[in-house]
Each structure stands twice: as C-alpha cells, then as structure tokens.
Scaffold this motif. Structure first.
Motif, PDB file in Angstrom:
ATOM      1  N   UNK A   1       5.940  -1.133 -12.417  1.00  0.00           N
ATOM      2  CA  UNK A   1       5.933   0.023 -11.514  1.00  0.00           C
ATOM      3  C   UNK A   1       5.498   1.288 -12.263  1.00  0.00           C
ATOM      4  N   UNK A   2       5.938   1.408 -13.515  1.00  0.00           N
ATOM      5  CA  UNK A   2       5.529   2.564 -14.313  1.00  0.00           C
ATOM      6  C   UNK A   2       4.053   2.472 -14.689  1.00  0.00           C
ATOM      7  N   UNK A   3       3.611   1.266 -15.045  1.00  0.00           N
ATOM      8  CA  UNK A   3       2.213   1.076 -15.442  1.00  0.00           C
ATOM      9  C   UNK A   3       1.279   1.451 -14.298  1.00  0.00           C
ATOM     10  N   UNK A   4       1.621   1.078 -13.080  1.00  0.00           N
ATOM     11  CA  UNK A   4       0.763   1.356 -11.929  1.00  0.00           C
ATOM     12  C   UNK A   4       0.624   2.858 -11.665  1.00  0.00           C
ATOM     13  N   UNK A   5       1.554   3.642 -12.225  1.00  0.00           N
ATOM     14  CA  UNK A   5       1.477   5.094 -12.057  1.00  0.00           C
ATOM     15  C   UNK A   5       0.819   5.783 -13.245  1.00  0.00           C
TER      16      UNK A   5
ATOM     17  N   UNK B   1       3.353  -8.974 -13.149  1.00  0.00           N
ATOM     18  CA  UNK B   1       2.637  -7.705 -13.303  1.00  0.00           C
ATOM     19  C   UNK B   1       1.203  -7.818 -12.821  1.00  0.00           C
ATOM     20  N   UNK B   2       0.521  -8.898 -13.189  1.00  0.00           N
ATOM     21  CA  UNK B   2      -0.851  -9.085 -12.719  1.00  0.00           C
ATOM     22  C   UNK B   2      -0.878  -9.289 -11.206  1.00  0.00           C
ATOM     23  N   UNK B   3       0.130  -9.957 -10.679  1.00  0.00           N
ATOM     24  CA  UNK B   3       0.234 -10.134  -9.231  1.00  0.00           C
ATOM     25  C   UNK B   3       0.388  -8.781  -8.531  1.00  0.00           C
TER      26      UNK B   3
ATOM     27  N   UNK C   1     -10.380   1.002 -19.305  1.00  0.00           N
ATOM     28  CA  UNK C   1      -9.726   2.215 -19.812  1.00  0.00           C
ATOM     29  C   UNK C   1      -9.619   3.257 -18.701  1.00  0.00           C
ATOM     30  N   UNK C   2      -8.463   3.891 -18.610  1.00  0.00           N
ATOM     31  CA  UNK C   2      -8.232   4.901 -17.578  1.00  0.00           C
ATOM     32  C   UNK C   2      -7.662   4.343 -16.296  1.00  0.00           C
TER      33      UNK C   2
ATOM     34  N   UNK D   1      -4.025  -0.163 -19.132  1.00  0.00           N
ATOM     35  CA  UNK D   1      -2.702   0.033 -19.730  1.00  0.00           C
ATOM     36  C   UNK D   1      -1.872  -1.242 -19.661  1.00  0.00           C
ATOM     37  N   UNK D   2      -2.022  -1.995 -18.584  1.00  0.00           N
ATOM     38  CA  UNK D   2      -1.297  -3.259 -18.453  1.00  0.00           C
ATOM     39  C   UNK D   2      -1.689  -4.230 -19.566  1.00  0.00           C
TER      40      UNK D   2
END
Length: 252
Positions: A31-35, A96-98, A153-154, A159-160
């Motif tokens: 959830x943090x990575x997606x932000x 996470x990939x899902x 990148x970006x 980041x995942x």
C-alpha cells in the motif's frame, strides 16, 4: 514430515546469522509502495507494466511453492527455518505484484501456462538439484529486477522491484550457504560431482534466459547477447564467492 531437534540450529555461525537477518528484516507494505510513485500516463508503458507485474505474480508464487517444498523436505534445521521465512516473503511478493497489476490494468494477465514448466521442472529434480536451481532462479530474478527497476523508474513498479530484490538477495544467501555446506559432506560431494552440471544446465533452460535477454534488451536498448552475458557473469560471481565450483559458459 520429521520435526527437527534444535541441536544444529545455531551450530554454524554464518548459517544462523543469515537466518537472523531474514528473521529481523524490516517489512514493507505494498500500500505504501503504490503511493511512492506516479503511474504512467502512456498506455503502452502502462500495459507493459501490467504484463510484467502479472508475470511477477505467477513467478513469485512458483518461488513460494519451491521454498515451501524445500523447507518441508529438509532435515537441516537452519535451512528449514530460513526457507519458512523466505516462503512468507514470496507470498508477500506475489500479492504485491497482484495488487500492482490490479491498480495499473485490472486483473493479472492469464500467463500461468508460461511458468508452469518451471514448476514442473523443479519438481522433477532431487533435493540438491532443486536447491541449486531454486537458488539460480532467485539470483537471476534479482539481477532482472535491477534492470526492471530502471525501466520503470519513477513508477511504483520500479520501487516495488527495489523492495522485492532486497528480499531475494537474502534468499540467494540462504541457498548458497546450504549448497556450500552440503557439498562439504561426503554424500553431497559425490552427488555434486556426478550431477551438478546436469542440474545447472536444466536450471538455465528453465530460466528462459535467452528470451528474457531479448525482452530486456528491447526495454533497455541493449544488445540481447550482452544482456545474457551480463546475467551469466553475475551468476558465476555469486557461485564463486560462495566457493561453489561449476562450469558456466556464455551461450550455454
């Protein structure tokens, strides 16, 4: 399944240290990575991200099954404990990939059949062969994630890959440490001498390294042969650093 006594759990200092690093790792949340980044507005780039994330979902699930199976079947206590933690990591990676795939393009692409031969190939090998191939696959995936984190990148996907790769590096250490210890025993030394090259070549075949090199070359504007050679150099360096000897030839 045999329940193992703790006698050998911390007998080897390095082995137990690798276990503790995995045990005490700092967690991350999808959830943090997606932000943490911005999804691409380019539909071509977004579809590419969705496809590689879909593949990541199935690949990490295959890694989960491999690690769990190896954990159940071993009578090596520190290896079982370490692989149990690695199995949990793989479950988090797959989820996470899902979650990323759903966020960028909807339900993951149905590409299970592409990775099923990998699962079947692992299941056909004896224990040490499976440990070698699983470690090989984890290593090549960690290297692939270096390039994919640059390609995306970006984007949250970049980041995942950064987070997942940090976990995979610990998994590689678990596998290399086991192989180094196993090949020092009389039984393991004999099995390695007789079959290591065969197991290794099967593993390289299961990676689809040539196809991976072509795809990544297209993403990074590099020559496919150079990309494949880069993977093999890094793979060779990991085995050599662990004191594991095997013939690795570019183009094999």
């Amino acid at each position: 399944m045999t329940l193992l006594r703790p006698d050998e759990l911390d007998e080897d200092e390095l082995t137990y240290r690798i276990f503790r690093v995995t045990r005490d790792r700092s967690p991350w949340r999808i959830e943090d990575v997606l932000r943490e980044g911005r999804f691409s507005d380019d539909p071509v780039r977004a579809e590419r991200a969705w496809r590689v994330a879909s593949r990541g979902y199935y690949a990490e699930q295959a890694g989960l099954v491999a690690a769990a199976t190896l954990a159940v079947e071993t009578e090596d206590a520190p290896l079982r404990f370490s692989l149990a933690l690695a199995t949990a990591d793989e479950a988090r990676h797959a989820d996470a990939f899902y979650q990323y795939a759903k966020a960028v393009g909807g339900e993951p692409e149905q590409c299970r059949e592409v990775l099923q031969p990998l699962d079947d190939g692992l299941a056909s090998l004896p224990y040490m062969g499976r440990a070698l191939v699983h470690t090989l696959l984890e290593g090549l995936a960690a290297d692939e994630f270096i390039l994919l984190s640059q390609v995306f990148a970006g984007d949250p996907l970049g980041r995942l890959y950064h987070h997942v790769r940090r976990d995979e590096i610990r998994h590689i250490a678990i596998g290399l440490n086991f192989l180094a210890r196993a090949t020092r025993t009389p039984e393991g030394r004999d099995a390695w001498a007789a079959h290591a090259q065969e197991w290794h070549d099967i593993g390289i075949g299961l990676t689809g390294l040539e196809e991976v090199g072509v795809a990544l070359a297209a993403h990074t504007n590099r020559d496919p042969a150079d990309v494949q050679a880069w993977f093999l150099r890094r793979h060779r360096a990991r085995l050599t650093a662990a004191g594991i000897e095997i013939d690795i030839q570019e183009g094999r």
